[in-house]
Design an enzyme around this catalytic site. Structure first.
Site, PDB file in Angstrom:
ATOM      1  N   GLY A   1      13.415  -5.945  -6.852  1.00 14.75           N
ATOM      2  CA  GLY A   1      14.065  -7.097  -6.244  1.00 14.75           C
ATOM      3  C   GLY A   1      13.492  -8.370  -6.844  1.00 14.75           C
ATOM      4  CG  LEU A   2      14.416  -9.500 -10.452  1.00 14.78           C
ATOM      5  CD1 LEU A   2      15.202  -9.814 -11.717  1.00 14.78           C
ATOM      6  CD2 LEU A   2      12.933  -9.313 -10.766  1.00 14.78           C
TER       7      LEU A   2
ATOM      8  CD  GLU B   1     -15.857  13.565 -14.750  1.00 12.69           C
ATOM      9  OE1 GLU B   1     -16.366  13.935 -13.679  1.00 12.69           O
ATOM     10  OE2 GLU B   1     -15.785  12.356 -15.095  1.00 12.69           O
TER      11      GLU B   1
ATOM     12  CB  THR C   1       7.326  -7.759  -6.109  1.00  7.79           C
ATOM     13  OG1 THR C   1       7.861  -8.264  -4.878  1.00  7.79           O
ATOM     14  CG2 THR C   1       8.419  -7.016  -6.859  1.00  7.79           C
TER      15      THR C   1
ATOM     16  CE  LYS D   1     -19.978  13.546 -12.397  1.00  5.20           C
ATOM     17  NZ  LYS D   1     -18.624  12.966 -12.164  1.00  5.20           N
TER      18      LYS D   1
ATOM     19  CE1 TYR E   1     -19.605   4.238  -7.278  1.00  6.04           C
ATOM     20  CE2 TYR E   1     -21.167   6.026  -6.936  1.00  6.04           C
ATOM     21  CZ  TYR E   1     -20.507   5.150  -7.794  1.00  6.04           C
ATOM     22  OH  TYR E   1     -20.732   5.214  -9.139  1.00  6.04           O
TER      23      TYR E   1
ATOM     24  CG  ASN F   1       9.542 -10.171   9.702  1.00  5.32           C
ATOM     25  OD1 ASN F   1       9.133 -10.732   8.695  1.00  5.32           O
ATOM     26  ND2 ASN F   1       8.775  -9.960  10.764  1.00  5.32           N
TER      27      ASN F   1
ATOM     28  CB  CYS G   1     -18.566  10.868 -15.556  1.00  2.00           C
ATOM     29  SG  CYS G   1     -17.764   9.274 -15.232  1.00  2.00           S
TER      30      CYS G   1
END
Length: 544
Positions: free
Chosen positions: A293-294, A41, A400, A112, A118, A376, A148
């Site tokens: 960042g780990l 499509e 992450t 179509k 939705y 924070n 579709c």
């Protein structure tokens, strides 16, 4: 009859690149004996184009691209998805359309019929539905051409949404072949639902069904491919691979053995969806490298594993940023993860900056105890460091946070939420753990100590997530009912959950909508993702 399926990865607005993929796939399919070829499509324009469709020249560019394709097509018909102009002068300005291109014949166009509005879809904003649905003769077959949503029956939709029934119209027309060009976004479990729907459709019509799906990531949506061909008896004839481009030629009359349905487990399919989403988001936006960042925790570990798989570990830069509250184990786990994945790895301590900032604020904060403000601060210092690396070296910063945390606001705006793509923001915490264990099925990739230790933000001494949150298996169960199934508080309590806990969780979801408005776009892998799929106002007082 042999039908060619071009399961291609389109980029929105890249008319030349998309058409080159179509031409190449068409030539390959014809060389393998295809008598009819179809694409996904809107593959010429890319899906979803959203409001680009209103930009001057966009629709015209897509029409010019179709004309260019038409000039290069031979005797084998090509069904290609594109944006057509509504020439009636009434209704929406465009059609979601299919062009049948064949050398020496006038172009035939199909529109179509069912336009979803939705969840993540908003097609009625742009497109006018087809005026009618009729069978056509294609390569000696009486066929129905659909797009579709046109073939999704009420059983598989969230409600009875449409008054029209394109499948019923084509059933009355006694078609022997149903062709469907699709751009069906992935969510976990959808591949099985598609097969069940197509099998029932084929049995109802007594017709073979050819379903060509798009593949690739476009912003928050991942299209998983997995195109299907089902015989008149409802049995699977062919299945294209998931999460990769493919060209296949399939004999719909049973010229080969019927195929067995191949289905990934939940952990694998989500991991592959995230990988494709990251790879295409970065590639289509022009990024070559990523920064993460780990923390030594499970979320950053999974994000790093996805990124390494998507773009190669040599292009991923992991940074651990310990404070005085970071455990030695967390730093060790970050280093071990970097080594296991082969990442570029750096360590930048934040304690000096944190102490300096607290000193600068001492006068303003005089007489007040330390609280979440200081917690924070640490997250925001880390966010500043990571954004600085992104600015300096051009890395895309990957956030992450998982879906469970984002749902209840257990994340710091302008801190750990800093970044350009929220990789696992639609993955519940319990699923994060399940994928991590799956990744380690053959060897340790994510350190087992990361998986086994209690989760913690490590922003104060001996902090644990469960100081603030319910156990994650309980939290995720409540969130699934409230967010994905839209259950009321009373309905959730009736399922056996403690009422005060349910009320607390639901309240946190409601009051943290403002944070999610400011979050980086995330990759959708569940049936109801924040962002495109769940749109709630911030300023509202309904509490259900």
């Amino acid at each position: 009859m042999k039908v060619g399926l071009l399961q291609i990865n389109s980029t929105v607005g890249d008319f030349a690149g998309n058409c080159e993929r179509i031409r190449s796939g068409y030539k390959e399919a014809v060389s393998k004996g295809a008598e009819l070829v179809l694409t996904p499509e809107l593959c010429v324009a890319g899906y979803p184009p959203q409001d680009l469709i209103f930009r001057s020249g966009f629709v015209e560019g897509n029409l010019e691209a179709v004309a260019g394709l038409e000039a290069s097509v031979g005797a084998v018909p090509l069904l290609v998805g594109f944006i057509d102009v509504n020439a009636t002068g009434t209704g929406k300005p465009f059609h979601n359309a299919v062009a049948c291109l064949r050398k020496g014949e006038a172009r035939r166009v199909f529109h179509k019929s069912l336009l979803p509005t939705y969840d993540v879809f908003d097609e009625a904003r742009y497109f006018q539905p087809a005026a009618s649905v009729e069978a056509v003769e294609l390569s000696g077959q009486r066929a129905g051409v659909t797009v579709c949503e046109d073939i999704w029956t009420e059983e598989y939709l969230p409600a009875q949404l449409y008054q029209r029934d394109p499948v019923g119209d084509l059933e009355a027309a006694e078609v022997g072949l149903m062709l469907n060009l699709s751009a069906s976004p992935f969510h976990s479990g959808k591949q099985r639902a598609r097969l069940e729907m197509l099998s029932g459709l084929a049995t109802r019509l007594g017709a073979a069904v050819v379903y060509c799906n798009s593949v690739g990531g476009n912003d928050q949506l991942v299209f998983d491919g997995g195109s299907l061909v089902v015989g008149r008896d409802g049995e699977l004839i062919a299945q294209l691979p998931a999460f990769e481009e493919a060209v296949a030629v399939v004999d719909i009359d049973g010229g080969q053995d019927q195929a067995g349905f191949s289905e990934m487990g939940e952990e694998e399919e989500i991991f592959e969806a995230l990988t494709l989403g990251v790879r295409d988001y970065m590639g289509k936006c022009g990024f070559k490298s990523a920064a993460i960042g780990l923390s030594g925790g499970i979320d950053s570990a999974l994000t790093a594993a996805v990124a390494a798989h998507a773009i190669g570990p040599e292009n991923v830069y992991g940074v651990t940023m310990p404070s005085q509250f970071s455990s030695g184990g967390s730093v060790d786990d970050s280093e071990a993860l970097g080594k296991n994945l082969g990442l570029n790895f750096e360590k930048v301590a934040i304690e000096p900056v944190f102490e300096s900032l607290k000193g600068q604020m001492a006068g303003v904060f005089a007489g007040r105890e330390e609280d979440v403000t200081e917690e924070n601060m640490q997250a925001r210092i880390r966010g500043t460091i990571m954004m600085s690396l992104s600015n300096k070296f051009g890395h895309l910063l990957l956030t992450t946070g998982n879906k469970s945390e984002l749902a209840v606001g257990y994340c710091t705006i302008y801190g750990d939420m800093c970044g350009g793509l929220a990789v696992i923001s639609d993955v519940p915490k319990t699923t994060v753990y399940a994928i991590a264990r799956w990744l380690n099925r053959d060897r340790e990739i994510i350190p087992w100590s990361t998986i086994e230790k209690p989760p913690s933000a490590e922003l104060r001494p001996d902090q644990k997530d469960q100081d603030t949150l319910p156990e994650y298996d309980v939290l995720d169960a409540i969130l699934e009912l409230y967010v994905e199934e839209s259950c009321s508080i009373g309905e959730i309590v009736e399922k056996g959950f403690e009422e005060d806990m349910v009320r607390w969780v639901c309240r946190q979801v409601n009051i943290n909508e403002w944070k999610r408005y400011q979050a980086a776009p995330g990759i959708r892998v569940t049936s109801k993702a924040f962002g495109l799929g769940r749109r709630y106002p911030i300023a509202q007082r309904y509490r259900g």
